[in-house]
Design an enzyme around this catalytic site. Structure first.
Site, PDB file in Angstrom:
ATOM      1  N   CYS B  83       0.830  -1.207   0.000  1.00  0.00           N
ATOM      2  CA  CYS B  83       0.000   0.000   0.000  1.00  0.00           C
ATOM      3  C   CYS B  83       0.866   1.260   0.000  1.00  0.00           C
ATOM      4  CB  CYS B  83      -1.003  -0.031   1.161  1.00  0.00           C
ATOM      5  SG  CYS B  83      -2.333   1.170   0.931  1.00  0.00           S
ATOM      6  N   HIS B 197      -3.909  -4.995  -0.153  1.00  0.00           N
ATOM      7  CA  HIS B 197      -3.520  -5.460   1.177  1.00  0.00           C
ATOM      8  C   HIS B 197      -3.623  -6.981   1.235  1.00  0.00           C
ATOM      9  CE1 HIS B 197      -3.283  -1.627   3.367  1.00  0.00           C
ATOM     10  NE2 HIS B 197      -4.164  -1.208   2.469  1.00  0.00           N
ATOM     11  N   GLU B 199      -2.759  -8.850   3.570  1.00  0.00           N
ATOM     12  CA  GLU B 199      -3.151  -9.245   4.937  1.00  0.00           C
ATOM     13  C   GLU B 199      -4.653  -9.111   5.167  1.00  0.00           C
ATOM     14  OE1 GLU B 199      -1.798  -6.435   4.056  1.00  0.00           O
ATOM     15  OE2 GLU B 199      -2.437  -4.783   5.344  1.00  0.00           O
TER      16      GLU B 199
END
Lengths: 257, 219
Positions: B83, B197, B199
């Site tokens: 990001c 992202h 995650e």
């Protein structure tokens, strides 16, 4: 190829337990928000929203631990709302693992708080929740007003103007709950959803009143919402997330399957 | 025991990425740190980040993270940017009135708008909201070890208002469309960086993190 409309199950959490009930036959503990969130995550939910309705200080500490547990087991975005009043509240929730926080009445009492929060943490994690109720009568021009205290207290603030102001102040997303519909299961108030979605340039999440899958479709198509939030239709196994997504896809809505 | 340093420069939620790494690799030591020695000792380095680029770059420079990043990239160890940690690797960003970034990749970070500065309209007439928030399809344009086990066109989670326009398109490992086509992953030698992202991207994101933790940094 396009951005998918998001489906967001919402859990009301009090003292670390899901309230209003969630009924899954095969879930170990339907009262544990983390267990429920894991179930939705496995089903393909695009995000999860926890709404903390705890009144006490101790209960709020419990919420922080709940968010921490969720963040180590569920790897989709998590929004936490309810009782977010200060930048310290936001920092606590983000550090615990929330990706976004939702600010509701604190924004009405102190709009500058939204500006401060967006400057400090970035608009991407600041959701402003708006509870709107229709106040215009039959034959009048549509008008919706902001209500606080769970829809009991009118504020005299125009909902569409308020949404625009909150975006100017740095809100990265609007969570719009149409109060007159909430719990009635007649679907979202499509008028206010569309009016706000067209008035602002940030994503709008439609919420309140979902009773069947057509309501989700209407929210996206007629309401022009970017995401649809629902609670009880998922909690009571009336519909599963994959069923909802399949239904929306068949009606031409881009979803993540 | 192998280790990974998640560089902590005070911006954003590092808990998520650390938890996701611990989840996919319980045997890897995950250090959330800005300590140059720890970053230097780690087998792998991850540069995350959310928020405004000006504040991020200011903290990166104040804490000496710019040097840590340069050293890690030069060392040949696997390096992942996510990001704002991806955007920070570029030359320059238009955000906050224009901010110079670290310059590890040539190219510009641009706002989602047309040449007149107005909002983008999709071909079906739909207005495109900013931030670009949610799950979008990623086309893989390089056959890279970090894409292993991930179907081309898989959806990843994005939240950003500015996008990367890389100068060297040969380095683009993945792209995406949101009113414009833009570059969502870059790869060069031991460096991989993504706009989305991982995650927060469920199984495909965890797969990418797992691939990173098994990658030898060769490409």
């Amino acid at each position: 190829m396009a951005l998918a409309k998001r489906i967001i199950p919402c859990l009301d959490v009090e003292n670390g337990r899901v309230v209003k009930g969630v009924q899954f036959v095969d879930i170990r503990d339907a009262g544990d928000p983390v267990e429920v969130a894991k179930r939705y995550d496995e089903e393909g939910a695009d995000e999860i929203t926890f709404l903390d309705i705890t009144a006490t200080h101790e209960g709020r500490d419990t919420m922080v631990h709940t968010v921490e547990r969720m963040a180590s087991q569920v790897f989709i975005p998590l929004t936490v709302g309810g009782g977010i009043r200060t930048c310290d509240d936001i920092r606590t929730m983000l550090n615990a693992g929330a990706d976004k926080v939702s600010i509701n009445s604190a924004a009405v009492f102190n709009p500058e708080f939204v500006r401060e929060a967006a400057e400090r943490f970035g608009s991407q994690c600041i959701v402003v929740a708006i509870d709107a109720k229709k106040v215009s009568g039959e034959g009048e021009e549509d008008k919706w007003e902001i209500f606080t205290h769970g829809g009991r207290k009118p504020t005299g603030i125009d909902a569409v103007e308020w949404a625009k102001k909150m975006v100017d102040y740095g809100a990265g997303e609007i969570l719009l709950t149409s109060m007159d519909q909430d719990g009635v299961k007649n679907g979202y108030d499509l008028g206010v959803t569309r009016a706000i979605s067209e008035a602002v340039n940030v994503p709008v999440i439609a919420s309140g009143g979902v009773g069947n899958l057509d309501h989700l479709v209407e929210g996206c198509i007629e309401g022009k919402a970017d995401a649809v939030l629902a609670a009880s239709i998922f909690h009571f196994n009336e519909y599963s997330i994959p069923e909802a997504k399949q239904y929306m896809k068949e009606r031409g809505i881009e979803v993540r399957l | 025991m192998s280790s990974i340093a998640v560089i902590d420069y005070g911006m954003g939620n590092l808990h998520s990425v650390a938890k996701a790494l611990e989840h996919v690799a319980p045997n890897v030591e995950v250090m959330v740190t800005a300590d140059p020695q720890k970053v230097s000792d780690a087998d792998r380095v991850l540069l995350p980040g959310v928020g405004a680029i000006r504040d991020c770059m200011a903290e990166i420079r104040r804490l000496g993270v710019d040097q840590e990043v340069a050293d890690a990239i030069a060392s040949g160890k696997p390096f992942l940017g996510i990001c704002v940690g991806y955007q920070a690797l570029m030359q320059h960003s238009q955000e906050n009135g224009g901010v110079d970034c670290l310059g590890h990749f040539d190219g510009e970070v641009r706002y989602f708008c047309n040449e007149q500065g107005d909002e983008l309209i999709e071909t079906n007439g739909e207005r495109l909201k900013v931030p670009h928030m949610g799950w979008n399809e990623v086309r893989q344009s390089l056959d890279h070890p970090l894409w292993e086990g991930i179907a081309d066109g898989s959806r990843f989670y994005f939240v950003h208002s500015y996008y990367v326009d890389a100068a060297e398109k040969a380095l683009v490992a993945g792209n995406c469309h949101y009113g414009v086509d833009f570059d969502v992953a870059l790869a060069r030698d031991n460096v991989f960086a993504t706009q989305f992202h991982p995650e927060k991207s469920h199984t495909v994101g965890l797969q990418l993190l797992n691939n990173f933790l098994h990658w030898d940094g060769k490409f």
